[in-house]
Design an enzyme around this catalytic site. Sequence first.
Site, mmCIF file in Angstrom:
data_model
loop_
_atom_site.group_PDB
_atom_site.id
_atom_site.type_symbol
_atom_site.label_atom_id
_atom_site.label_comp_id
_atom_site.label_asym_id
_atom_site.label_seq_id
_atom_site.Cartn_x
_atom_site.Cartn_y
_atom_site.Cartn_z
ATOM 1 N N ASN A 109 0.869 -1.182 0.000
ATOM 2 C CA ASN A 109 0.000 0.000 0.000
ATOM 3 C C ASN A 109 0.904 1.229 0.000
ATOM 4 O OD1 ASN A 109 -1.765 2.085 0.610
ATOM 5 N ND2 ASN A 109 -2.222 1.368 2.696
ATOM 6 N N LYS A 169 0.020 4.263 -0.166
ATOM 7 C CA LYS A 169 -0.619 5.433 0.464
ATOM 8 C C LYS A 169 -0.426 6.659 -0.432
ATOM 9 C CE LYS A 169 -0.008 3.193 4.858
ATOM 10 N NZ LYS A 169 0.209 3.283 6.298
ATOM 11 N N HIS A 196 -9.295 1.258 5.468
ATOM 12 C CA HIS A 196 -7.978 1.405 6.098
ATOM 13 C C HIS A 196 -8.115 2.349 7.284
ATOM 14 C CE1 HIS A 196 -3.847 2.604 6.795
ATOM 15 N NE2 HIS A 196 -3.496 1.485 6.188
ATOM 16 N N GLU A 210 -6.415 4.708 8.276
ATOM 17 C CA GLU A 210 -6.204 6.136 7.967
ATOM 18 C C GLU A 210 -7.458 6.753 7.348
ATOM 19 O OE1 GLU A 210 -2.569 5.489 5.824
ATOM 20 O OE2 GLU A 210 -1.579 4.982 7.718
ATOM 21 N N GLU A 214 -4.929 -4.978 10.967
ATOM 22 C CA GLU A 214 -3.886 -3.968 11.109
ATOM 23 C C GLU A 214 -4.094 -3.194 12.413
ATOM 24 O OE1 GLU A 214 -2.113 -2.778 7.098
ATOM 25 O OE2 GLU A 214 -3.925 -1.611 7.325
ATOM 26 N N GLY A 247 2.978 2.129 10.743
ATOM 27 C CA GLY A 247 3.952 3.202 10.569
ATOM 28 C C GLY A 247 4.734 3.562 11.820
ATOM 29 N N SER A 275 3.832 -2.239 10.203
ATOM 30 C CA SER A 275 5.282 -2.316 10.401
ATOM 31 C C SER A 275 5.902 -3.653 9.980
ATOM 32 C CB SER A 275 5.660 -1.979 11.847
ATOM 33 O OG SER A 275 5.304 -0.631 12.141
HETATM 34 P P1 PGA Z 1 3.170 0.223 7.527
HETATM 35 O O1 PGA Z 1 1.659 0.440 7.028
HETATM 36 O O2 PGA Z 1 3.671 -1.055 6.929
HETATM 37 O O3 PGA Z 1 3.898 1.434 7.036
HETATM 38 O O4 PGA Z 1 3.114 0.140 9.023
HETATM 39 C C1 PGA Z 1 0.798 -0.651 6.889
HETATM 40 C C2 PGA Z 1 -0.534 -0.191 6.364
HETATM 41 O O5 PGA Z 1 -1.019 0.864 6.775
HETATM 42 O O6 PGA Z 1 -1.149 -0.872 5.514
#
Ligand code: PGA
Length: 254
Positions: free
Chosen positions: A9, A11, A93, A95, A163, A169, A208
């Site tokens: 992803n 983003k 997601h 976010e 997640e 992140g 992560s």
């Molecule tokens: P990350 O994000 O691997 O940067 O922690 C995962 C995600 O939000 O899908």
Amino acid sequence: MRRRLAAGNWKMNGTAEGLSEVEALLQAHLSPRVEILLCPPATLLAQMNWKKGQHPLQLGGQDCHAAASGAHTGDLSAAMLKDAGAAYVIVGHSERRTNHGETDEQVAAKARAAHEGGLVAIVCLGETLAEREAGQTLDVVGRQLDASVPEGATGLNTVIAYEPVWAIGTGLTPTRDQIAEVHDFLRSRLSARFGADAAHFRLLYGGSVKPSNATEIFGIPDVDGALVGGASLKAADFSPIINALEQVAEMELP
Ligand code: PGA
């Protein structure tokens, strides 16, 4: 048997310059044993689709609108993503849930729209740190699973991504036992609702994931792959994660 899935992803990262990373990824995985998926910004979908040619790399969007078309300035429908080369779309997601206040009901409507538009929906869910510390993790993910996965979902048109919000992140990851507990719980909850088809839903872990922890995470029962954010942007990081998943898949061959 569920086909393992390594999903990236991007983003809100990447312009046409980033296509060189895709080129490197394609070269490094000419005939992958696992499914590889990239979800770039929608602006790059068509170019990536052209670049991949006959390579089995799959492409996906990061969100779609619940409606098929209409007066929704700035939004994209599932059919538009498909038209640009997507086979998947991420919905719900964390976010999106946080930045845009998306509810489980809206996420379910988007997943339904994805199905109607011929896309596989990757439905994301996960607890916050406060919810984990309050011992509410299974309640939260159970509620999100029930309400965000629409009627009509099947193991073929829907993937679930667990997640934990606090792991996205941050460099923090749950323990092996914590991931195993949630994935086992999600599988049982799917069984209660979908019966035998529950065995066909792929369950991804996300938050992560990086080359240094991928092998351990992919060894956890009921982890069918990963949704990778930061470490999917560069082929040098994403490629070892794909290799780790391929190794686990290979060990399972009869
Ligand atoms: P990350 O994000 O691997 O940067 O922690 C995962 C995600 O939000 O899908």
